[in-house]
Design an enzyme around this catalytic site. Structure first.
Site, PDB file in Angstrom:
ATOM      1  N   ARG A   1       0.856  -1.185  -0.044  1.00 41.36           N
ATOM      2  CA  ARG A   1       0.057  -0.160  -0.061  1.00 41.36           C
ATOM      3  C   ARG A   1       0.827   1.140  -0.059  1.00 41.36           C
ATOM      4  NH1 ARG A   1      -5.429  -0.174   3.374  1.00 41.36           N
ATOM      5  NH2 ARG A   1      -5.805   1.444   2.279  1.00 41.36           N
TER       6      ARG A   1
ATOM      7  N   HIS B   1      -8.138  -3.324  -6.557  1.00 39.98           N
ATOM      8  CA  HIS B   1      -7.895  -2.514  -5.357  1.00 39.98           C
ATOM      9  C   HIS B   1      -8.769  -2.437  -4.346  1.00 39.98           C
ATOM     10  CE1 HIS B   1      -4.903  -0.054  -3.217  1.00 39.98           C
ATOM     11  NE2 HIS B   1      -5.672   0.729  -2.884  1.00 39.98           N
TER      12      HIS B   1
ATOM     13  N   TYR C   1     -18.097  14.108 -11.106  1.00 38.68           N
ATOM     14  CA  TYR C   1     -17.970  15.294 -12.007  1.00 38.68           C
ATOM     15  C   TYR C   1     -16.856  15.322 -13.001  1.00 38.68           C
ATOM     16  CZ  TYR C   1     -21.700  17.080  -8.760  1.00 38.68           C
ATOM     17  OH  TYR C   1     -22.808  17.154  -7.808  1.00 38.68           O
TER      18      TYR C   1
END
Length: 745
Positions: free
Chosen positions: A29, A75, A119
């Site tokens: 990670r 993931h 968006y």
């Protein structure tokens, strides 16, 4: 049931579990891989975009689609981490080489966050396709199962450039962290080529090419001589400054314009810098500032500080370097995953790891290409041979009962069951002996391939195939040839995407700010009952003496270069520089004492305030709610810290009274229950400020000290207590540590 219970030591289970968790965070990670310079979340996001076909020459796709697909396939750690990684890869002020082309609001350098993923849109940058993902179809890296073993993902991307150095990285794991600055791609590629030409090259020699970090925000690195050690060890501190220009303004004034900021100032720290500059003016650290405006835009940073006509520009610049983040430190820790474990590496080690990886990828690529060319060669030679005996081939096909019979004849020379026109044809057919691949190609060949031009094209294609085979074999056999291939690719990338360095590398002297000497003079300190403080000149005080004392809680003379000491009920002493207190007119409101000291009005209350000069000349008397008394030498409160403990308190105790011991003869203690005790101040012993003191009065079970009064022997002081007038000096003179007398009302 008992057979399924495993008994083990709890500490061993915890230790193993924590180690497993820590390694998972470190490897999977938080830390980048030295080979491709990417963290797992970045690698998976880019690969998912590649798989979805969101290429640089195709339309943008919703970021939410990319995030959702990445989370579902590769993931499973939450959408915010994936979207955050996607956002950072689009930001050219954080990455020297953005990997994702963002469309929409992806945040800005001043710390405004990106719009929601529903968006925004994104697609891969061209360089990401060409330098990060181009050869994934050539079996150049290992693919591993995803988290639920339903998909395959690359363990590393076949990156052609040292991305770890070019884009840098930052991350916090368990017990370790990485912080690698970005560098100029042209310089890194040149250094990589130099290493490939001489593997014994030193870090000092590599730094002829890599001058130092190249931050997207520009700025100036001012400790050039320390960079060699940083790049040898992989650890150290880089000092960076913003770039400042001087512009002339109207009326003879001067504008100081900040056009580049330190990399560490990105985000909210720009706002903090503006507040710090404003604070310099408010606290009177400088009086040179007229105005400050942030005129930054998409074109770049532009922070304008307007200065007075007579301002010392260089001295003010040094003040900014010393007191704000215009000069800052970037802590380097070049930690990355190498061979499956975290390792801190220097410049040469990182370049070596990338070169080794490039050779590994290139070897696998050209082995794969060679295998395909050899397969093509085999088929091409079979087709050319078939064209030379096409009549015999047609005779075999026409005489065969099925495909398998014809194939057996072409491969093994079996002619049983096949009708031939002549005995010679049968004998020739028995000698053909094509390979299985060649036989399949012949059986699938279309008749138009027998046209003369098509046969000529086949021969030319075979020649090209042979040339490729000779080239690939040479590349695989000779390291120099492979090195040249890698260097050519690096040169192409450098030519297409290289840019000039933004950050200047130099050695600079430490910023020295010389404070202007203030002319020492006597002034008056005023604090009203709301805790607002200010200072006024002696003449104003003399003209309005009665008004000043009537409207303010504390009024005393002090030096404008001195300090004011504020004692609180919690036993704390807060010191304030008089220079930090607003100096003005009588009717000015002043400033809350909270704003210029560590005093917190929500947690403590002011008991006493005095000039540091006065305290140095006298002693101080303390009295607490539990009737603990002591006298302390005022010099003990001449401290450098802004806050110290003025006295030690017992549990549930607090300071009731603090006074300067000047001409007082008697002390009168008044308890909550109405007991009064008068005795000589001389009976209170002198102690250190860290002492609790001695008991001044015996209190009842629920009683506590409420008020403290002081008198001289000649005073006629009187107080009103529950509508009764009490003359303090007529109270019976007693001894310390007695109960006193109860006043009946």
């Amino acid at each position: 049931m008992n057979d399924r219970i495993i008994k083990t030591e709890y500490s061993e289970v915890m230790q193993k579990s924590f180690i497993d968790y820590a390694m998972s965070v470190i490897i999977a990670r938080a830390l980048p891989d030295v080979r491709d310079g990417l963290k797992p979340v970045q690698r998976r996001t880019l690969y998912d975009m590649y798989e979805l076909g969101i290429r640089y020459d195709r339309p943008y796709r919703k970021a939410a689609r990319i995030v959702g697909d990445t989370m579902g396939k590769y993931h499973p750690h939450g959408d915010s981490s994936i979207y955050d990684a996607l956002v950072v890869m689009t930001q050219d002020f954080k990455k020297g080489l953005p990997l994702v082309d963002g469309h929409g609001n992806f945040g800005n350098i001043e710390g405004d966050g990106a719009a929601a993923m529903r968006y925004t849109e994104a697609r891969l940058e061209r360089i990401t396709q060409e330098a990060f993902l181009a050869d994934l179809d050539k079996d150049v890296v290992d693919f591993v199962p995803n988290f639920d073993e339903t998909e395959k993902e690359p363990s590393v991307l076949p990156v052609k450039i040292p991305n770890l150095l070019i884009n840098g990285s930052e991350g916090i794991a368990v017990g370790m962290a990485t912080n690698i600055p970005p560098h100029n791609m042209v310089e890194v590629i040149n250094a990589t080529k130099a290493y490939m030409q001489d593997e014994n090259i030193t870090t000092r020699e590599l730094m002829r090419y890599v001058k130092g970090p190249d931050f997207p925000t520009g700025g100036i690195v001012i400790n050039k001589d320390e960079l060699l050690e940083i790049y040898e060890t992989g650890m150290g501190k880089i000092k960076i400054r913003g770039k400042v220009e001087v512009e002339k303004a109207k009326g003879g004034k001067v504008n100081l314009v900040i056009t580049e900021i330190p990399y560490t100032m990105i985000g909210a720290n720009i706002g903090k810098f503006l507040m710090d500059v404003a604070s310099l003016a408010e606290t009177k650290k400088t009086q040179d500032i007229v105005d400050i405006t942030n005129q930054s835009s998409k074109e770049g940073i532009r922070i304008v500080i307007e200065l007075r006509k007579d301002a010392d520009v260089e001295n003010f610049k040094n003040l900014l370097y010393k007191k704000t983040r215009l000069e800052d430190t970037f802590g380097v820790n070049m930690l990355a995953i190498s061979d499956g474990r975290p390792e801190t590496m220097g410049l040469k080690q990182i370049i070596k790891a990338n070169v080794d990886f490039s050779f590994e990828v290139t070897t696998r690529k050209y082995k794969n290409l060679l295998e395909k060319e050899l397969e093509k060669k085999e088929i091409q030679e079979g087709l050319i041979k078939a064209c030379n005996v096409i009549d015999l081939i047609i005779e075999i096909l026409r005489g065969s009962k099925d495909r398998n019979m014809a194939k057996a004849c072409l491969v093994e020379g079996k002619t049983d069951g096949i009708k031939f026109r002549t005995k010679e044809s049968r004998i020739m057919a028995e000698q053909l002996l094509f390979s299985k691949k060649q036989a399949n190609a012949i059986l699938e060949m279309r008749l138009y391939k027998l046209i003369g031009l098509e046969i000529e094209a086949l021969i030319n294609e075979h020649e090209d195939t042979m040339a490729n085979i000779y080239r690939y074999e040479d590349i695989l056999a000779r390291r120099d040839s492979m090195a040249q291939v890698i260097i050519n690719e690096l040169d192409e990338i450098k030519e297409a995407y290289g840019r000039k360095r933004r950050t200047e590398i130099t050695n600079a002297e430490e910023a020295v700010y010389v404070e202007k000497q203030i002319e020492e003079m006597d002034i008056y300190f005023l604090m009203d009952r709301f805790g607002y403080v200010r200072t006024i000149d002696m003449q104003t005080y003399e003209r309005n003496k009665d008004t000043v004392h009537m409207e303010n809680r504390y009024v005393f003379q002090c030096k404008n270069v001195g300090k004011v000491c504020v004692f609180t009920n919690t036993g704390q002493l807060h010191t304030i520089k008089v220079a930090d207190i607003p100096f003005g007119k009588l009717r000015d409101k002043g400033i809350p004492v909270d704003n210029i000291s560590n005093y917190d009005s929500s947690k403590e209350s002011i008991v006493y305030a005095a000039s540091q000069t006065d305290l140095n000349l006298y002693r101080v008397i303390f009295a607490t709610k539990q009737a603990m008394l002591k006298v302390v030498d005022g010099g003990e409160f001449d401290v450098a810290k802004k806050t110290v403990a003025a006295t030690k308190l017992q549990d549930d105790d607090e300071v009731v009274s603090v006074v300067t011991y000047k001409e007082q003869h008697n002390i009168i203690l008044q308890s909550k229950e109405g007991y009064f005790l008068r005795f000589a101040v001389a009976d209170i012993p002198e102690k250190k400020k860290g002492a609790i003191g001695v008991r001044g009065m015996k209190l009842g079970a629920n009683d506590e000290l409420e008020e403290v009064y002081y008198t001289r022997n000649t005073d006629d002081a009187a107080i009103e207590y529950k509508e009764k007038t009490i003359e303090l000096n007529k109270l019976k003179l007693g001894n310390r540590d007695t109960k006193g007398v109860k006043v009946r009302v």
